[in-house]
Design a protein around this motif. Structure first.
Motif, mmCIF file in Angstrom:
data_model
loop_
_atom_site.group_PDB
_atom_site.id
_atom_site.type_symbol
_atom_site.label_atom_id
_atom_site.label_comp_id
_atom_site.label_asym_id
_atom_site.label_seq_id
_atom_site.Cartn_x
_atom_site.Cartn_y
_atom_site.Cartn_z
ATOM 1 N N PHE A 198 0.847 -1.195 0.000
ATOM 2 C CA PHE A 198 0.000 0.000 0.000
ATOM 3 C C PHE A 198 0.879 1.240 0.000
ATOM 4 O O PHE A 198 1.910 1.271 0.693
ATOM 5 N N PRO A 199 0.546 2.320 -0.723
ATOM 6 C CA PRO A 199 -0.595 2.435 -1.638
ATOM 7 C C PRO A 199 -0.307 1.932 -3.042
ATOM 8 O O PRO A 199 -1.228 1.737 -3.821
ATOM 9 N N GLY A 200 0.968 1.737 -3.389
ATOM 10 C CA GLY A 200 1.307 1.231 -4.710
ATOM 11 C C GLY A 200 1.044 2.255 -5.807
ATOM 12 O O GLY A 200 0.744 3.425 -5.546
ATOM 13 N N THR A 201 1.162 1.803 -7.033
ATOM 14 C CA THR A 201 0.946 2.694 -8.188
ATOM 15 C C THR A 201 -0.169 2.207 -9.106
ATOM 16 O O THR A 201 -0.486 2.863 -10.099
ATOM 17 N N GLU A 202 -0.755 1.052 -8.765
ATOM 18 C CA GLU A 202 -1.746 0.451 -9.652
ATOM 19 C C GLU A 202 -3.192 0.659 -9.202
ATOM 20 O O GLU A 202 -4.116 0.443 -9.985
ATOM 21 N N PHE A 203 -3.362 1.089 -7.954
ATOM 22 C CA PHE A 203 -4.710 1.030 -7.399
ATOM 23 C C PHE A 203 -5.666 2.027 -8.044
ATOM 24 O O PHE A 203 -6.801 1.677 -8.385
ATOM 25 N N ILE A 204 -5.259 3.279 -8.208
ATOM 26 C CA ILE A 204 -6.160 4.298 -8.769
ATOM 27 C C ILE A 204 -6.632 3.922 -10.170
ATOM 28 O O ILE A 204 -7.834 4.015 -10.469
ATOM 29 N N PRO A 205 -5.743 3.487 -11.096
ATOM 30 C CA PRO A 205 -6.254 3.045 -12.414
ATOM 31 C C PRO A 205 -7.239 1.889 -12.304
ATOM 32 O O PRO A 205 -8.240 1.860 -13.036
ATOM 33 N N ARG A 206 -6.977 0.935 -11.412
ATOM 34 C CA ARG A 206 -7.900 -0.191 -11.238
ATOM 35 C C ARG A 206 -9.235 0.287 -10.663
ATOM 36 O O ARG A 206 -10.309 -0.132 -11.124
ATOM 37 N N LEU A 207 -9.156 1.161 -9.662
ATOM 38 C CA LEU A 207 -10.377 1.668 -9.042
ATOM 39 C C LEU A 207 -11.194 2.481 -10.029
ATOM 40 O O LEU A 207 -12.439 2.438 -10.017
ATOM 41 N N TYR A 208 -10.518 3.213 -10.905
ATOM 42 C CA TYR A 208 -11.212 4.008 -11.915
ATOM 43 C C TYR A 208 -12.017 3.108 -12.852
ATOM 44 O O TYR A 208 -13.175 3.411 -13.191
ATOM 45 N N THR A 209 -11.423 2.001 -13.271
ATOM 46 C CA THR A 209 -12.132 1.061 -14.144
ATOM 47 C C THR A 209 -13.353 0.485 -13.444
ATOM 48 O O THR A 209 -14.432 0.366 -14.039
ATOM 49 N N VAL A 210 -13.182 0.133 -12.181
ATOM 50 C CA VAL A 210 -14.314 -0.394 -11.409
ATOM 51 C C VAL A 210 -15.403 0.657 -11.269
ATOM 52 O O VAL A 210 -16.599 0.360 -11.396
ATOM 53 N N HIS A 211 -14.985 1.915 -11.051
ATOM 54 C CA HIS A 211 -15.947 2.984 -10.764
ATOM 55 C C HIS A 211 -16.725 3.418 -11.998
ATOM 56 O O HIS A 211 -17.921 3.730 -11.897
ATOM 57 N N VAL A 212 -16.087 3.466 -13.159
ATOM 58 C CA VAL A 212 -16.765 4.015 -14.340
ATOM 59 C C VAL A 212 -17.323 2.938 -15.267
ATOM 60 O O VAL A 212 -18.153 3.240 -16.130
ATOM 61 N N LEU A 213 -16.891 1.679 -15.108
ATOM 62 C CA LEU A 213 -17.357 0.631 -16.014
ATOM 63 C C LEU A 213 -18.062 -0.505 -15.291
ATOM 64 O O LEU A 213 -19.243 -0.780 -15.544
ATOM 65 N N LEU A 214 -17.351 -1.174 -14.392
ATOM 66 C CA LEU A 214 -17.864 -2.413 -13.818
ATOM 67 C C LEU A 214 -19.109 -2.188 -12.969
ATOM 68 O O LEU A 214 -20.192 -2.727 -13.261
ATOM 69 N N VAL A 215 -18.995 -1.386 -11.919
ATOM 70 C CA VAL A 215 -20.122 -1.206 -10.999
ATOM 71 C C VAL A 215 -21.288 -0.469 -11.663
ATOM 72 O O VAL A 215 -22.441 -0.901 -11.521
ATOM 73 N N PRO A 216 -21.068 0.627 -12.404
ATOM 74 C CA PRO A 216 -22.217 1.260 -13.088
ATOM 75 C C PRO A 216 -22.921 0.314 -14.057
ATOM 76 O O PRO A 216 -24.151 0.361 -14.183
ATOM 77 N N GLY A 217 -22.152 -0.544 -14.743
ATOM 78 C CA GLY A 217 -22.784 -1.497 -15.648
ATOM 79 C C GLY A 217 -23.689 -2.471 -14.921
ATOM 80 O O GLY A 217 -24.812 -2.761 -15.363
ATOM 81 N N ILE A 218 -23.213 -2.967 -13.768
ATOM 82 C CA ILE A 218 -24.040 -3.886 -12.979
ATOM 83 C C ILE A 218 -25.260 -3.156 -12.434
ATOM 84 O O ILE A 218 -26.380 -3.698 -12.444
ATOM 85 N N ILE A 219 -25.068 -1.926 -11.946
ATOM 86 C CA ILE A 219 -26.200 -1.149 -11.428
ATOM 87 C C ILE A 219 -27.235 -0.909 -12.522
ATOM 88 O O ILE A 219 -28.450 -1.064 -12.299
ATOM 89 N N LEU A 220 -26.773 -0.541 -13.712
ATOM 90 C CA LEU A 220 -27.695 -0.287 -14.831
ATOM 91 C C LEU A 220 -28.472 -1.556 -15.192
ATOM 92 O O LEU A 220 -29.685 -1.502 -15.450
ATOM 93 N N ALA A 221 -27.796 -2.696 -15.182
ATOM 94 C CA ALA A 221 -28.479 -3.956 -15.489
ATOM 95 C C ALA A 221 -29.520 -4.291 -14.427
ATOM 96 O O ALA A 221 -30.644 -4.699 -14.748
ATOM 97 N N LEU A 222 -29.163 -4.094 -13.152
ATOM 98 C CA LEU A 222 -30.109 -4.401 -12.072
ATOM 99 C C LEU A 222 -31.298 -3.450 -12.093
ATOM 100 O O LEU A 222 -32.438 -3.868 -11.829
ATOM 101 N N ILE A 223 -31.062 -2.171 -12.391
ATOM 102 C CA ILE A 223 -32.171 -1.220 -12.484
ATOM 103 C C ILE A 223 -33.117 -1.625 -13.620
ATOM 104 O O ILE A 223 -34.351 -1.567 -13.475
#
Length: 558
Positions: A198-223
């Motif tokens: 921690f904190p490393g150099t990879e976390f923010i890019p990974r978190l960004y992908t989760v925040h703008v693609l993965l979780v919103p996509g799942i939320i949109l599908a569930l809605i």
């Protein structure tokens, strides 16, 4: 092209589409779909519209945000941070706030919309719980709602962690500590998520992908699935005249409900924009860039994470080492991993627990008034009191500093209150519900107080009672369909042999008694008729006495 030719071309186009996609009959039927007219149904729409705002504002922000941990030296408009080393993520967030026209407004709109999104889902779920809208056939939609709430919490936490400021970095450090508290797998999980130490150099890019693609996509599908189920299962509605388990009373989708929903969409947009323009939120320039050996004094997460913060602060320091190599830090593991897991699992399974306990497997399209389900209402308020206590504990340092109180005294008070207050709230809520049920019973028998006070010739005062309206009578009588407690099973059968599944049936019967015992019985139709007739006789008799006395007083004296 003349009007007639335009009309012909439009008609031909419509027929061409209708021959291939027979939409006319389908659309006509769906546009006439009826929606109940009650303000509480707008809570879900607030969540939907907030999510739309999040998508639009997030798209704007993604054009300039740089999800990178690469170290740069800031040289921008905010002079106090000029020459300070920071990550590109933090620098780009500062640029959005101070360099991009409208950037700060969009950042704040995005943040306020996130808060509204979680709040609307939470209140919407409470409305569904307290009215029993989760019952058959809507158990799947309840589970989807609990999943949406979980994802909204994750998405909100990920979003406010992206700027890499000192406040969000503190939250990420706590999240890493939670991962490390998981026995055996915690270290591996932390290395996987952060890409090393921690904190490393990879976390923010990974978190960004989760925040703008993965979780919103799942939320949109569930809605989408959620709305489809609502559409085809038809809406629930509150009891009243003409409302049954087989119909829906309200306004058609087009044009009435479409106009109302469209107007409400702009109201939500307007309020969010107003909040974003007038009320500052998350001023990251005041916190500075994240440095692992520093922490923001008085740091507080967004409100929806506050209860987890409070649980961590409330838990005593308890840990032990197993087999001399595995450390179990229960002071972190229990409040941040086990407790949320238990809470959300019970939330998701509650419809099935109540259905099994009560034996009620019939479909329900009419909602319960909370007073008519005292145990469920009491469980809900008890859970809310538990949440509020944890939420308050999450700010114990600020409370201690503001009111000059010892922070350890606050913590010990909360440790006692967390076991005392929720049961008290349960008992008090249940008593209030029974009191309201008795009041409804009295209304059915005697009508309601009219506010008209009269005086009898003997000097006594009385208040006239008026019969209740038919609409209110239908509402009060809706509880007549409430299930009765299951009978206690016999331990032995006719041959004196212990019955199979006796223990399970006994638990089910006791839970059923817990849910439906002590209900205030509704008066029968004969009792209601007799009570109203008796009240009318009393009122007529008293009015007759007053008229006789008035006649005698006005008569000429002999």
């Amino acid at each position: 092209m003349s009007t007639s030719k335009v009309e012909q071309a439009g008609g031909a186009g419509y027929l061409w589409v209708d021959d291939r996609v027979p939409a006319s009959k389908y659309l006509k039927k769906q546009l006439g779909k009826v929606f109940p007219d009650h303000w509480s149904f707008m809570l879900g729409e607030i969540a939907l519209y907030s999510f739309i705002i999040l998508l639009l504002s997030g798209t704007f922000l993604s054009l300039w945000f740089k999800p990178s941990m690469l170290e740069v030296v800031y040289d921008g408009s905010y002079l106090p941070l000029n020459g300070v080393k920071m990550s590109e993520a933090y620098a780009s967030t500062l640029d959005i706030s101070f360099e991009i026209r409208g950037g700060l407004l969009m950042r704040q709109i995005h943040h306020w919309a996130a808060l509204f999104f979680v709040a609307a889902i939470s209140v919407h779920l409470m409305r569904i719980f307290f009215t029993g809208a989760f019952r058959k056939p809507r158990e799947t939609n309840w589970i989807i709602g609990v999943g949406l709430l979980s994802l909204a919490l994750l998405e909100g936490f990920a979003g406010y962690s992206l700027p890499d400021d000192l406040l969000s970095g503190t939250g990420l450090r706590i999240a890493q500590g939670i991962m490390l508290s998981i026995p055996v797998a915690g270290t591996y999980a932390s290395f996987f998520v952060f890409g090393g130490e921690f904190p490393g150099t990879e976390f923010i890019p990974r978190l960004y992908t989760v925040h703008v693609l993965l979780v919103p996509g799942i939320i949109l599908a569930l809605i989408t699935v959620h709305l489809m189920l609502v559409w085809f299962q038809k809406h629930t509605q509150f009891p009243g005249m003409g409302r049954t388990q087989r119909n829906v009373v309200g306004y058609p989708l087009f044009p009435v409900y479409a106009a109302k929903a469209g107007g409400f969409l702009f109201v939500v947009f307007g309020v969010t924009a107003l909040m974003g323009g007038l009320f500052q939120i998350n001023p990251i320039w005041l916190y500075g860039p994240y440095i692992p050996d520093q922490i923001t004094a008085g740091s507080q997460p967004d409100w929806y994470i506050g209860w987890l913060e409070g649980a961590l602060r409330l838990m005593p320091n308890v840990e032990f080492v197993l087999f001399g190599q595995w450390t179990f830090s229960l002071n972190v593991l229990f409040p941040s991993v086990l407790l949320p897991g238990i809470i959300f699992t019970l939330m998701a399974l509650y419809p099935f627990i109540e259905q099994w306990a009560t034996g009620d497997k019939s479909p329900h399209h009419l909602l319960d008034r909370p007073r008519n389900a005292p145990t469920r209402t009491a469980l809900g308020t008890m859970s809310l009191s538990f949440y509020i206590l944890l939420w308050v504990q999450g700010g114990n340092d600020l409370i201690a500093n503001t009111f000059d109180v010892n922070v350890f005294a606050i913590t010990w008070f909360m440790r006692v209150a967390i076991f005392v207050v929720p049961p008290l709230v349960f008992v008090i809520t249940k008593r209030i519900c029974f009191g309201l049920q008795r009041r409804d019973r009295d209304k059915l028998l005697h009508g309601y107080e009219s506010g008209v006070i009269k005086r009898l010739p003997n000097g006594k005062y009385y208040e006239q009672h008026r019969p209740i309206r038919e609409e209110e009578r239908a509402l009060l009588l809706a509880r007549a369909d409430a299930p009765l407690p299951l009978p206690m099973p016999d331990k032995l059968d006719a041959n004196g042999i212990k019955q199979n599944g006796y223990a399970v049936k006994l638990v089910q019967a006791k839970l059923s008694k817990f849910f439906y015992d002590e209900q205030v019985t509704l008066p029968t139709a004969a009792e209601i008729e007799e009570g109203n007739h008796h009240e009318a006789e009393i009122t007529a008799g008293r009015d007759h006495e007053i008229d006789d006395a008035r006649t005698k007083a006005l008569a000429p004296h002999e």
